[in-house]
Every structure is written in C-alpha cells, then in structure tokens.
Enzyme design. Structure first.
Site, PDB file in Angstrom:
ATOM      1  N   VAL A   1      -1.520   5.714 -12.273  1.00 46.93           N
ATOM      2  CA  VAL A   1      -1.153   5.323 -13.636  1.00 46.93           C
ATOM      3  C   VAL A   1      -0.150   4.169 -13.611  1.00 46.93           C
ATOM      4  O   VAL A   1      -0.236   3.248 -14.442  1.00 46.93           O
ATOM      5  CB  VAL A   1      -0.619   6.548 -14.437  1.00 46.93           C
TER       6      VAL A   1
ATOM      7  N   TYR B   1     -10.616  17.083  -4.379  1.00 45.37           N
ATOM      8  CA  TYR B   1      -9.583  16.399  -3.591  1.00 45.37           C
ATOM      9  C   TYR B   1      -8.418  17.346  -3.297  1.00 45.37           C
ATOM     10  O   TYR B   1      -7.965  17.460  -2.150  1.00 45.37           O
ATOM     11  CB  TYR B   1      -9.088  15.158  -4.346  1.00 45.37           C
TER      12      TYR B   1
HETATM   13  N1  LIG Z   1      -0.621   7.946  -3.276  1.00 50.71           N
HETATM   14  C1  LIG Z   1      -0.169   9.139  -3.662  1.00 50.71           C
HETATM   15  O1  LIG Z   1       0.410   9.290  -4.738  1.00 50.71           O
HETATM   16  C2  LIG Z   1      -0.339  10.345  -2.747  1.00 50.71           C
HETATM   17  C3  LIG Z   1       0.152  11.584  -3.174  1.00 50.71           C
HETATM   18  C4  LIG Z   1      -0.014  12.703  -2.354  1.00 50.71           C
HETATM   19  C5  LIG Z   1      -0.619  12.568  -1.103  1.00 50.71           C
HETATM   20  N2  LIG Z   1      -1.091  11.354  -0.717  1.00 50.71           N
HETATM   21  C6  LIG Z   1      -1.749  11.262   0.590  1.00 50.71           C
HETATM   22  O2  LIG Z   1      -1.163  10.195   1.328  1.00 50.71           O
HETATM   23  C7  LIG Z   1      -2.150   9.601   2.183  1.00 50.71           C
HETATM   24  C8  LIG Z   1      -2.186   8.095   2.013  1.00 50.71           C
HETATM   25  O3  LIG Z   1      -2.542   7.795   0.659  1.00 50.71           O
HETATM   26  P1  LIG Z   1      -2.501   6.302   0.084  1.00 50.71           P
HETATM   27  O4  LIG Z   1      -2.149   6.418  -1.340  1.00 50.71           O
HETATM   28  O5  LIG Z   1      -1.720   5.419   0.986  1.00 50.71           O
HETATM   29  O6  LIG Z   1      -4.058   5.938   0.155  1.00 50.71           O
HETATM   30  P2  LIG Z   1      -4.832   4.692   0.808  1.00 50.71           P
HETATM   31  O7  LIG Z   1      -6.248   4.778   0.370  1.00 50.71           O
HETATM   32  O8  LIG Z   1      -4.087   3.421   0.532  1.00 50.71           O
HETATM   33  O9  LIG Z   1      -4.746   5.033   2.370  1.00 50.71           O
HETATM   34  C9  LIG Z   1      -5.685   5.851   3.021  1.00 50.71           C
HETATM   35  C10 LIG Z   1      -6.208   5.110   4.238  1.00 50.71           C
HETATM   36  O10 LIG Z   1      -7.097   5.963   4.953  1.00 50.71           O
HETATM   37  C11 LIG Z   1      -8.204   5.178   5.415  1.00 50.71           C
HETATM   38  N3  LIG Z   1      -9.353   6.062   5.604  1.00 50.71           N
HETATM   39  C12 LIG Z   1     -10.061   6.711   4.645  1.00 50.71           C
HETATM   40  N4  LIG Z   1     -11.050   7.425   5.197  1.00 50.71           N
HETATM   41  C13 LIG Z   1     -10.964   7.240   6.547  1.00 50.71           C
HETATM   42  C14 LIG Z   1     -11.715   7.715   7.651  1.00 50.71           C
HETATM   43  N5  LIG Z   1     -12.749   8.550   7.478  1.00 50.71           N
HETATM   44  N6  LIG Z   1     -11.355   7.297   8.890  1.00 50.71           N
HETATM   45  C15 LIG Z   1     -10.316   6.461   9.072  1.00 50.71           C
HETATM   46  N7  LIG Z   1      -9.567   5.981   8.058  1.00 50.71           N
HETATM   47  C16 LIG Z   1      -9.891   6.365   6.809  1.00 50.71           C
HETATM   48  C17 LIG Z   1      -8.432   4.152   4.326  1.00 50.71           C
HETATM   49  O11 LIG Z   1      -9.139   3.010   4.774  1.00 50.71           O
HETATM   50  C18 LIG Z   1      -7.001   3.837   3.890  1.00 50.71           C
HETATM   51  O12 LIG Z   1      -6.470   2.737   4.607  1.00 50.71           O
HETATM   52  C19 LIG Z   1      -3.461  10.320   1.873  1.00 50.71           C
HETATM   53  O13 LIG Z   1      -3.638  11.339   2.829  1.00 50.71           O
HETATM   54  C20 LIG Z   1      -3.223  10.918   0.497  1.00 50.71           C
HETATM   55  O14 LIG Z   1      -4.006  12.081   0.291  1.00 50.71           O
HETATM   56  C21 LIG Z   1      -0.973  10.242  -1.502  1.00 50.71           C
END
Ligand SMILES: NC(=O)c1ccc[n+]([C@@H]2O[C@H](COP(=O)([O-])OP(=O)(O)OC[C@H]3O[C@@H](n4cnc5c(N)ncnc54)[C@H](O)[C@@H]3O)[C@@H](O)[C@H]2O)c1
Length: 309
Positions: free
Chosen positions: A183, A140
């Site tokens: 977490v 990832y």
């Molecule tokens: N949550 C965290 O702590 C965190 C930290 C660093 C970076 N991020 C990044 O922030 C972004 C959002 O994360 P989140 O926590 O809201 O996750 P999340 O899973 O709630 O949101 C991701 C969304 O992307 C959609 N998705 C996944 N694969 C797809 C595809 N192939 N085509 C279209 N849509 C697709 C999913 O259905 C989901 O709605 C991500 O890019 C993640 O890597 C999150």
C-alpha cells in the site's frame, strides 16, 4: 561468517546482504531473479542465479561450509497465491523445506527465516504476541507459516538453531507493490504522478508498518542469537490506512483527497504485533519513526517523466 542469503536480489534481503558485507562477512546470494533484480545484488557478494529446488544446490552446500543461512527467497504476492496456490506452495513450502533440509544435512549451525504477519490471520487479541495461534487467511500466509514449522522441525531433530523473524508490514524506498506493505508503494507511485490513490473500504483498517532499515538490524542482531525462537519484528503501533494516506499526502504536498472503493474480500480489519520478545532477547527495537521513513520513501520515489512539449 560465510553466509548464504536467499532472495538477495529482492527488496529486503538485498539490504540485509549489504549490511552483512559491511560487517565483513562473506556473502553468497541465491536468487532466481523471478521477482528480484540483478542490479540489487550488492557488489562483493557471490551471486548464484539458481532456484530454491535446483538439484545443484546439494553441491553448493557441500562445497561452501556456510556458517549461517538467511532464507528470504519467496513467492510474495498474496493475490497471486490465491490464483495459483500450487505455485506459491512449491516455492514457499517445498523451496523452503529444501533449504532447511540442506542446511541440516550439511551441518549449517544456524538458519534465519523471514516469516510473516500473514501467518496470524485476523487476530483474536491485540497486539498479537508470538503465542497467538496461526490461522492464516491466504495461501501465502499458509505457506509462510508452514515453512516456519519445517524450520522448527529441523531445530528439534537435527540440532540446527532456527530463528523465525515474523515481519509486520515492511516498507521502504523501492519496495514492491506485491509485498505486505504494498500500500505504501502504491500510494507513493500514484502521488508522485499527481494522481489520487484508491483506498478500499472505509480506510479504518489498521496495519503495523516497520521500516526496512529496522528489519535489517533485526537480521544483524539475529546473527548473534544462540537459541531457536520466533520473534515479531514490528513497531507495535496501529496505523489506519487513512492515517497513512494523510501522512503521505502531507509529505508529498498532494492537494486532493483519496478515492474510495468497496472493501476487498478477505482483508484483515485490525492488526499490530507485540515486539517485546525481540526487545528482550535480541536487544532489538524499532528506530525509524513512520513519518521519517515515509519522508524518505516520498523523496526517493521515481519522478514522472516530463514531456518535452
Ligand atoms: N515485504 C514485506 O512486507 C514482508 C512482510 C513479511 C514477510 N516478508 C518476507 O520477506 C521475504 C522478502 O520479501 P521482499 O518483500 O523482499 O520480496 P521480494 O520479492 O523483493 O524478494 C524475494 C526474492 O526471492 C526471489 N525468489 C522468488 N522465488 C524464488 C525461487 N524459487 N528461487 C530463488 N529465488 C526466488 C525473488 O526473485 C526475489 O528477489 C519473503 O520471504 C517475504 O515472504 C516480507
């Protein structure tokens, strides 16, 4: 502005899309609902139930004349990325590449990308600045860092402006268990059911928990940023998992101690991110104190279903 938000049915990007709509922007959300929820798509947004590699996206870009793409759709589970690195790379590398390529080809002036703390790996120095080498420790982390490099490639060669927001551990109400601040969600789910959560290792490992509202503000401020740059979006505060549990125990009135289990392999020991560049260039700073943000998470946690007997 006409803005495409990918992943807008997910935890973070649905909140960003709502903020953009409130500011009067025209928002299109693209999400395949593989992990997101349809009900999270804010009213007033156009919704495209599509996948990042859908060939019809070419037509969407050709017709929509987006002023900005905010790319959040991703495969977010570190654990699943280890089990199936190919699927992780298909979404996070090839899917992101497709979005950036289309943005460049259709002359979208700017792209904002949700990058991740997972790109850094175990830090050599603390706090971690954006100059720190990227040495991710999971598929990832590798895929998130690789996509960022593709974004900067198009910034150099196609003239689009690319802004990578490297989030620390983003928490907030209704966050998913799989996210990087999973977490918090795991703890609140357990505590709200009156059960003790399990801490892996001695609990002295540290993280940097940034509230989703502050992450949304970074995405609003980034709309005005005119350059190509990467920023850490973090609190620059180191919190141990034991401290996190103590705070959540106090806020939820849970009477017992946590359980402890052996450390998980490959876990980062200490990390927190320097956010001075975001303060200086975006005019951003974190505003939600951890206690305040966790109180909201605890308050909004789903309550256990009461038995009628
Ligand atoms: N949550 C965290 O702590 C965190 C930290 C660093 C970076 N991020 C990044 O922030 C972004 C959002 O994360 P989140 O926590 O809201 O996750 P999340 O899973 O709630 O949101 C991701 C969304 O992307 C959609 N998705 C996944 N694969 C797809 C595809 N192939 N085509 C279209 N849509 C697709 C999913 O259905 C989901 O709605 C991500 O890019 C993640 O890597 C999150």
């Amino acid at each position: 502005m006409r803005i495409l938000v990918t992943g807008g049915a997910g935890f973070i990007a649905s909140a960003i899309a709502r903020a953009y709509l409130d500011l009067g922007h025209e928002v299109t959300i693209l999400d395949d609902l593989s992990h997101g929820k349809r009900e999270r798509v804010p009213a007033g947004a156009r919704f495209l139930h599509m996948e990042l590699l859908d060939p019809e996206l070419e037509q969407v870009f050709a017709e929509s004349a987006f002023d900005l793409v905010n790319h959040h759709a991703a495969h977010v589970s570190v654990r699943e990325s280890v089990l199936d690195p190919e699927q992780d790379a298909r979404v996070n590398v090839l899917g992101s590449l497709n979005i950036f390529r289309l943005a460049a080809a259709h002359r979208v002036p700017r792209v904002i990308y949700a990058a991740s703390v997972a790109g850094y790996g175990e830090p050599q120095e603390l706090p971690v600045t954006t100059e720190h080498p990227l040495r991710p420790m999971s598929p990832y982390g590798i895929s998130k860092a690789a996509a960022e490099q593709y974004g900067f490639f198009y910034a150099q060669t196609a003239g689009l402006r690319f802004i990578a927001l490297r989030y620390a551990n983003v928490y907030g109400p209704n966050a998913e268990v799989e996210g990087e601040a999973g977490v918090v969600t795991i703890f609140v789910n357990k505590l709200s059911q009156g059960q003790a959560p399990t801490i892996f290792g001695d609990g002295e490992q540290t993280r940097d928990f940034v509230n989703v509202q502050d992450v949304v503000r970074a995405n609003v401020l980034a709309l005005e940023y005119q350059g190509s740059e990467c920023f850490n979006i973090s609190t620059c505060t180191e919190i141990t998992v034991n401290q996190l549990f103590a705070l959540m125990k106090e806020l939820s009135g849970f009477p017992d101690e946590a359980l402890y289990a052996p450390e998980l392999p490959g876990e980062i020991r200490r990390i927190y991110l320097d956010n001075s560049k975001a303060k200086r260039l975006l005019g951003w700073h974190p505003t939600v104190a951890l206690r305040e943000g966790l109180a909201q998470v605890v308050q909004l946690a789903p309550k256990p279903i009461q038995s009628s007997h």
